[in-house]
Structures are given as structure tokens and as C-alpha cells.
Write an enzyme that holds these catalytic residues in place. Structure first.
Site, PDB file in Angstrom:
ATOM      1  N   HIS A   1       0.812  -1.220   0.000  1.00 33.66           N
ATOM      2  CA  HIS A   1       0.000   0.000   0.000  1.00 33.66           C
ATOM      3  C   HIS A   1       0.844   1.268   0.000  1.00 33.66           C
ATOM      4  O   HIS A   1       0.400   2.309  -0.478  1.00 33.66           O
ATOM      5  CB  HIS A   1      -0.933   0.012   1.216  1.00 33.66           C
ATOM      6  CG  HIS A   1      -1.960  -1.073   1.198  1.00 33.66           C
ATOM      7  ND1 HIS A   1      -2.970  -1.136   0.261  1.00 33.66           N
ATOM      8  CD2 HIS A   1      -2.143  -2.144   2.021  1.00 33.66           C
ATOM      9  CE1 HIS A   1      -3.725  -2.191   0.496  1.00 33.66           C
ATOM     10  NE2 HIS A   1      -3.241  -2.827   1.547  1.00 33.66           N
TER      11      HIS A   1
ATOM     12  N   HIS B   1      -1.846  -2.260   8.203  1.00 32.14           N
ATOM     13  CA  HIS B   1      -2.313  -2.011   6.837  1.00 32.14           C
ATOM     14  C   HIS B   1      -1.508  -2.784   5.805  1.00 32.14           C
ATOM     15  O   HIS B   1      -2.065  -3.588   5.068  1.00 32.14           O
ATOM     16  CB  HIS B   1      -2.325  -0.518   6.521  1.00 32.14           C
ATOM     17  CG  HIS B   1      -3.130  -0.180   5.293  1.00 32.14           C
ATOM     18  ND1 HIS B   1      -4.391  -0.694   5.079  1.00 32.14           N
ATOM     19  CD2 HIS B   1      -2.841   0.620   4.226  1.00 32.14           C
ATOM     20  CE1 HIS B   1      -4.868  -0.219   3.945  1.00 32.14           C
ATOM     21  NE2 HIS B   1      -3.943   0.564   3.399  1.00 32.14           N
TER      22      HIS B   1
ATOM     23  N   HIS C   1       0.593  -5.826   4.906  1.00 30.50           N
ATOM     24  CA  HIS C   1       0.659  -7.139   5.545  1.00 30.50           C
ATOM     25  C   HIS C   1       2.100  -7.628   5.573  1.00 30.50           C
ATOM     26  O   HIS C   1       2.482  -8.568   4.868  1.00 30.50           O
ATOM     27  CB  HIS C   1      -0.252  -8.121   4.818  1.00 30.50           C
ATOM     28  CG  HIS C   1      -1.689  -7.743   4.874  1.00 30.50           C
ATOM     29  ND1 HIS C   1      -2.703  -8.528   4.333  1.00 30.50           N
ATOM     30  CD2 HIS C   1      -2.316  -6.660   5.401  1.00 30.50           C
ATOM     31  CE1 HIS C   1      -3.876  -7.938   4.533  1.00 30.50           C
ATOM     32  NE2 HIS C   1      -3.651  -6.803   5.174  1.00 30.50           N
TER      33      HIS C   1
END
Length: 361
Positions: A253, A279, A281
Site C-alpha cells: 500500500h 495495513h 501485511h
């Protein structure tokens, strides 16, 4: 007050004014003259009203050990009914928790996949939390924040005291302050999901529970003021901010640009020691060259192995693991030690720091 990319929101719509930061939405580019006029008028208004209108985050206290130390675990992105190695991570957490005699556990959000809880009676709460983290050492207080997947369900269900009655370990609020030690460390838990614009402008096929968030501008401005006020008042030896989204991340992300604009300056201004998030992983540690803050990601509670890592300055990226795991933190008033563990309980990375005690004369 910083102007970022010409973004501006009229303060007349807000109940009170921010001090150092503000959340800006509408694309309006004011002239230099207009900016100076507004700044002049805001200075007067801030002097009259900002002290009285800043709200306070709800506060909690957690005692440390008799020897003046504190220890806890951090896990994020976990709630999958034990699947995707969630149960294995939980097992290793139990072992490390016993070794360290931990005081509590922190969750960095995305507590229940894929779409949060449907309500307080959703069996997923027991299937992904109560029935998974069963080790004796994990029967301690859990301090939880919401992630973006939690907002795709009934977000307020996770905040309900009914869940605490079902399992007294559970404590989840949107944002709050935890004084642990006491005053060894102060934790500032932040609700980061509403900062991310794409969840509002491009939700894809997801439905987010924004009932208590709207109007968004007011919610975010108030939250920033509350956090800034709490940071400014803190006298803790260590300051730690916890949120779901990353400010600095080499993971799938990446950086949440909204947090870089609105939250990062607060971390720098108030000498925050750690920013801890989930958020992405993965497990990672970034030491920023432009800040004394250490950025720690613990988002490997279950499904991981994204397979993509963005380039990052090797002088800043101290550690990255594209897989499941968790982290531990041990603290005293003068020292902090952090370790990252994989799904087998192996220590993958450790980092420590110290600071001198200051004495008032």
C-alpha cells in the site's frame, strides 16, 4: 500554518480552529493577499477561542511492572477465523508473551476480515478473537484501533461495551490516549481510515460505515486538534502514536499521503519516538532521515506474502519481511527494545534506543 498544494477549507464551517494543522479538502487557490488577510484574522480568532474549544481524547491508564518496566506485543491485520496462519501467529505470540510477561497487546487494526463485524452478535468476534488468542499470556488487555476493513462493516459494533462484556480483554475506540507505566510511555491511538480520500471518492464495491464521521472535514480537524493538544501536554518519557495506515512504508500500500501531510508534522514537532501501524501485511522498520521518529509496521497477523516491495532508501529501511509475524516492545524510562518475530517465533530484527532522564531544577 502550512499551506499544502493550495488546498483550503473554510474554517467558518468548523466549530473551532486548529492550531498547527488543519485538514483541507476543496481545491481553491487563494491569492497571496487573501492568504495574508485570512491569516491575520485567524490569529485573532485563535487567540480568543482555541484554548476553550479543543476537546480531549478519552484517556486510560495501565500500570507497569513493580520494577518500573513495561512490555507488550503488537499485531495487526489478523481476524480470519484462524486461517492464513493467524492461529500459528497467535501461538507464537502466546509463547513470547509468556517469556516477556507482557502487560498488554496492541492491535493496529483490520481486526475482522473481510468486512468487519455485522453487529455485536456477529460470531466472527469469537471465531477470530476469543477462540484464537487463547494462550494464558494473552489474557491481558487488548487496545485496538479500527482499520479500513473494519469500516466496511458495522464499525460501531467494535466500539460497543457489549463486546467487552463478552470478552473483557477487548477495548476499541476510534481514538484515545493510554498512559502506561505510569508515564513510562504515552500512546496516542488514532483513527486513520477517515484521512484516506480514496475510501470516500472511489470506494469501488465497498460500503463504508461513515455514520459518526460525517461531516468529514469537521471530524478530521477536531481529531488533529485533540491529538496535537494531547501530544503537547504529554510528559511521558516515550511518546508513541498508533494508527492503522502507514506514514512510511515500502509495502504493497505504501505511504498514506494524507498522513504525511497532516500527521507527520505533529510527530516531528512533538518529538514522537515511534509511529506504529499495520495495513501493509508485512513487518518493517524505517528510520527516517528527516525525523527522529522510528516507523514500525506490524501488519502480519494473518494473510501476508504480497510479493511486492517498493524501492526505499537502504539507509532508512532497516528491516522488511514480506510475511506473517508480530513485534514485541520492552521499555523502561530510559530504554526501549523492539523485536520482530516470524510465524515460527524466530527473531528477524531487533532495535533498541536509550535516552537520559531529565530532572527539573
Amino acid at each position: 500554518m502550512a499551506w499544502i498544494a493550495g488546498l483550503f477549507i473554510s474554517f467558518s464551517t468548523l466549530p473551532c480552529l486548529p492550531t498547527l494543522t488543519s485538514f483541507h479538502i476543496n481545491m481553491v487557490v487563494p491569492t497571496k493577499k487573501a492568504m495574508n488577510q485570512r491569516l491575520a484574522s485567524w490569529t485573532l480568532v485563535v487567540g480568543l477561542f482555541v484554548v476553550s474549544c479543543v476537546a480531549e481524547l478519552e484517556r486510560f491508564e495501565h500500570a507497569g511492572k513493580p520494577d518500573g518496566s513495561l512490555s507488550f506485543l503488537v499485531v495487526g491485520d489478523w481476524g480470519r477465523r484462524g486461517h492464513y496462519n493467524q492461529s500459528q501467529v497467535a501461538f507464537q505470540m502466546g509463547k513470547i508473551g509468556e517469556q516477556l510477561d507482557i502487560d498488554f497487546i496492541i492491535s493496529t487494526g483490520d481486526n475482522f476480515y473481510d468486512n468487519g463485524l455485522t453487529g455485536v452478535d456477529d460470531p466472527l468476534f469469537h471465531q477470530s478473537f476469543t477462540d484464537i488468542y487463547t494462550a494464558p499470556s494473552l489474557q491481558k488487555q487488548w487496545y485496538n484501533v479500527l482499520g479500513n476493513h473494519d469500516y466496511r462493516g458495522n464499525a460501531e459494533a467494535q466500539l460497543s461495551p457489549i463486546l467487552t462484556k463478552m470478552d473483557n480483554r477487548w477495548l476499541c475506540l476510534r481514538s484515545f490516549v493510554l498512559n502506561a507505566g505510569p508515564e513510562i510511555a504515552e500512546f496516542f491511538f488514532m483513527d486513520t481510515t477517515p484521512f484516506v480520500t480514496k475510501y470516500f471518492t472511489d470506494p469501488e464495491d465497498h460500503v463504508y460505515d461513515w455514520k459518526a464521521i460525517l461531516p468529514r472535514e469537521k471530524y478530521l480537524n477536531n481529531l488533529l486538534m485533540e491529538v496535537e493538544s494531547a501530544l503537547g501536554e504529554s510528559r511521558a518519557k516515550w511518546k508513541i502514536v498508533v494508527g492503522h495506515h502507514a506514514i512510511k512504508s515500502a509495502g504493497h500500500h505504501g505511504n498514506a499521503k494524507e498522513l504525511n501531510i497532516h500527521l507527520l508534522p505533529l510527530l516531528q514537532t512533538y518529538d514522537v519516538d515511534l509511529y506504529i501501524n499495520g495495513h501493509d501485511h508485512c513487518l518493517q522498520h524505517i528510520s527516517s532521515s528527516d525525523s527522529g521518529t522510528q516507523f514500525m509496521t506490524s501488519g502480519g497477523g494473518s494473510k501476508a506474502w504480497r510479493g511486492d516491495v517498493s524501492w526505499w532508501n537502504p539507509q532508512e529501511l532497516k528491516f522488511y519481511h514480506d510475511g506473517q509475524g508480530f513485534m514485541s516492545v520492552e521499555m523502561t524510562p530510559t530504554e526501549v527494545s523492539i523485536k520482530f518475530y516470524d510465524v515460527f517465533g524466530n527473531v528477524l530484527h531487533n532495535w533498541s534506543s536509550s535516552k537520559q532522564l531529565s530532572f527539573a531544577i
